[in-house]
Design a protein around this motif. Sequence first.
Motif, PDB file in Angstrom:
ATOM      1  N   GLY A 236       0.787  -1.231   0.000  1.00 53.95           N
ATOM      2  CA  GLY A 236       0.000   0.000   0.000  1.00 53.95           C
ATOM      3  C   GLY A 236       0.818   1.279   0.000  1.00 53.95           C
ATOM      4  O   GLY A 236       0.251   2.373   0.026  1.00 53.95           O
ATOM      5  N   ALA A 239      -0.159   3.811  -2.737  1.00 54.79           N
ATOM      6  CA  ALA A 239      -1.409   4.544  -2.530  1.00 54.79           C
ATOM      7  C   ALA A 239      -1.250   5.657  -1.505  1.00 54.79           C
ATOM      8  O   ALA A 239      -1.828   6.738  -1.642  1.00 54.79           O
ATOM      9  CB  ALA A 239      -2.509   3.588  -2.087  1.00 54.79           C
ATOM     10  N   CYS A 245      -4.842   9.119  -4.941  1.00 54.67           N
ATOM     11  CA  CYS A 245      -5.532   7.952  -4.386  1.00 54.67           C
ATOM     12  C   CYS A 245      -6.473   8.385  -3.263  1.00 54.67           C
ATOM     13  O   CYS A 245      -6.066   9.127  -2.363  1.00 54.67           O
ATOM     14  CB  CYS A 245      -4.526   6.932  -3.858  1.00 54.67           C
ATOM     15  N   CYS A 247      -8.940   5.991  -1.762  1.00 57.44           N
ATOM     16  CA  CYS A 247      -9.604   4.878  -1.074  1.00 57.44           C
ATOM     17  C   CYS A 247      -9.605   5.122   0.432  1.00 57.44           C
ATOM     18  O   CYS A 247      -8.602   5.572   0.989  1.00 57.44           O
ATOM     19  CB  CYS A 247      -8.873   3.571  -1.372  1.00 57.44           C
ATOM     20  N   TRP A 265      -7.408   6.463   5.671  1.00 57.11           N
ATOM     21  CA  TRP A 265      -6.888   6.016   4.378  1.00 57.11           C
ATOM     22  C   TRP A 265      -6.887   4.491   4.285  1.00 57.11           C
ATOM     23  O   TRP A 265      -6.658   3.777   5.253  1.00 57.11           O
ATOM     24  CB  TRP A 265      -5.462   6.502   4.190  1.00 57.11           C
ATOM     25  N   SER A 267      -6.327   1.230   0.912  1.00 56.25           N
ATOM     26  CA  SER A 267      -5.737   1.015  -0.413  1.00 56.25           C
ATOM     27  C   SER A 267      -6.383  -0.185  -1.093  1.00 56.25           C
ATOM     28  O   SER A 267      -6.573  -1.238  -0.465  1.00 56.25           O
ATOM     29  CB  SER A 267      -4.229   0.778  -0.297  1.00 56.25           C
ATOM     30  N   ARG A 293      -5.723  -1.053  -9.877  1.00 59.05           N
ATOM     31  CA  ARG A 293      -5.032   0.224  -9.662  1.00 59.05           C
ATOM     32  C   ARG A 293      -4.783   0.939 -10.990  1.00 59.05           C
ATOM     33  O   ARG A 293      -5.054   2.137 -11.130  1.00 59.05           O
ATOM     34  CB  ARG A 293      -3.705  -0.024  -8.933  1.00 59.05           C
ATOM     35  N   CYS A 316       5.102   6.829  -6.359  1.00 57.95           N
ATOM     36  CA  CYS A 316       4.855   5.403  -6.142  1.00 57.95           C
ATOM     37  C   CYS A 316       6.078   4.574  -6.510  1.00 57.95           C
ATOM     38  O   CYS A 316       6.427   3.614  -5.813  1.00 57.95           O
ATOM     39  CB  CYS A 316       3.626   4.944  -6.921  1.00 57.95           C
TER      40      CYS A 316
END
Length: 336
Positions: A236, A239, A245, A247, A265, A267, A293, A316
Amino acid sequence: METKYISKNGLNEWFSQIVKSGKRVYAPVEERGKVEFKKVQALSEVAEEYIQTTQSIKSAVFPRAEVLFSYEKENGNVKVEDFNPDTVKETVLWKVHPCDAAGFKPLTAIFNWDYTDKLYNAHLEKTTLVTFSCAKADKSCFCTSVNGGPGNTSGSDILLTMLPDGGAIVEILTPKGEALVQLAASAFENDKGEDKSKYLADVPLAFDLEEVRARLATAFDSPVWKEQSERCLGCGACAFVCPTCACFDIQEDAHGSKGKRIRCWDSCGFSLFTLHTSGHNPRAVQSQRWRQRILHKFSYMPDRLSVFGCTGCGRCSRACPVDMNILEHITSISKK
């Protein structure tokens, strides 16, 4: 849009006036070899020589954990204390990179898609973005491939491009930006006609975004997802450092007759993210989660929200402990 010039001394005066106005100011600060956004009081605290902060600044509008409401039970009654937008403080985000500022557009689209999220919008309304053009980049940067650039103005209230004399070209883009300039209006001078492009980092185009989108439209069952995800740990990290992001999970923090409902948070890369109460998991293996993703950012979001879910910041790839390089993966998809 209005363009001004500000000298090095004027920049210091302006920053001082912003702090004196009572607004919270967050800026990149270097500590123990890492650069992160921290609350600052002086321009001297702000980091200078760096490519990118480890974390994005999305937490300013989408905190890692935030109380949706709290409650207390007493004598059969329940007292609920809802989120109060008036408690949100005026905040200035200083020296944001264009790729971070651009991330606020997809975040806003997500949090206003099928309902208006009052928490997100309350934070965004009280936040002013002072963005600095990028004079340096590294091999993880690919903003130009996702409709951005080192001097991109999308999402910014003000964009500064630093000049060799220590001054800056100032592009005032929104009413919020104009209000911030008025805190030290005398520090700004007329535009000197400088071309900002010659002070920007060189970020070569790595792939054709629409071509990638077209290929992904028929790639759901492609073996590429297994090939790319074989070393993914599902940790994760990607994310949590990503500026787009969004989620989240909702947790109950209850103690006796009192409690809070908290948004935090999450992911889609986590194995528990889609686990049903029945025990069934529609994304049971990591290749399916990696596919989600990529498709979400480069296919589902543009289809549903008319915006891509990636700004090319490269965080990332930098944060991944097993070198899952998104630029390499997207480039390979564009060629296959």
